[in-house]
Design a protein around this motif. Structure first.
Motif: not given
Length: 214
Positions: A71-100
């Motif tokens: 995986p890329n060592q630099v995150p494509s998205v970094t977001h501080t979360l509230g108590d409830k919500g959603s994050i939308t992401y569209t892949s630019t490359l095919a392959g494995g994506h990690w959500t941490c």
């Protein structure tokens, strides 16, 4: 760095079941998705233990641009979360994506014994809210909206099938290449054994002739 809690299979029209877990300051939770490019997925979350001084964060890592399986060592998205919500992401490359998911310890002082409850759902495709906003903006009736949803779903399924076929062909090509290499290694070993045997026979014949044993 990446410790997967679960490997989520990318089903374009489906939804991963709600994943309930704890995060601590010492350990984050990661989820792996293998998806084609231009695929949109949403991370819908609930974090009931969130306060003004205790927050979690989510990071999405795309595949490495070098083309390897890491995986890329630099995150494509970094977001501080509230108590409830959603994050939308569209892949630019095919392959494995990690959500941490982890506790945000960069901005907040958190005791090492802290545990935060977390609920995460990973969904693919455009949300109903986004479709509703699009229909309102484009003045579409209900039938036109349903036709658009069906068209997008068919396209997404076709794209996923093409990606799966591409990976299968790549795996088959790699297997055939490995089998070919293994065969040539065996051939080389046999040739070496034959040459060694011929040399030993010749050496023994020369030795016996010198000693006049034959």
């Amino acid at each position: 760095m990446f410790r997967p809690l679960l490997v989520v299979v990318a089903a374009v029209a489906g939804t991963a079941s709600g994943l309930r877990f704890f995060v601590t300051p010492e350990e984050h939770r990661c989820f792996f998705l293998d998806i084609p490019d231009a695929t949109t997925f949403r991370a819908e979350y609930e974090s009931p233990d969130t306060t003004d001084l205790l927050k979690s964060e989510i990071k999405i890592y795309g595949p490495s641009t070098s083309g390897d399986d890491e995986p890329n060592q630099v995150p494509s998205v970094t977001h501080t979360l509230g108590d409830k919500g959603s994050i939308t992401y569209t892949s630019t490359l095919a392959g494995g994506h990690w959500t941490c998911v982890s506790i945000d310890t960069n901005k907040y002082v958190v005791p090492s014994t802290t545990k935060m409850r977390f609920l995460l759902k990973l969904k693919f495709g455009t949300s109903n809210e986004e479709y509703a906003n699009l229909a309102k903006r484009e003045q579409m009736n209900e039938l036109e909206l349903e036709v658009m949803k069906l068209r997008d779903r068919v396209r997404a399924i076709q794209k996923q099938q093409d990606y799966a076929q591409e990976k299968d062909e790549k795996f088959r090509s790699t297997s055939e290449s490995n089998n070919s290499r293994a065969m040539w290694v065996s051939v080389i070993q046999i040739v070496i054994l034959v040459i060694t045997g011929v040399w030993q026979v010749h050496h023994l014949q020369t030795y016996f002739h010198k000693k006049k044993l034959v």
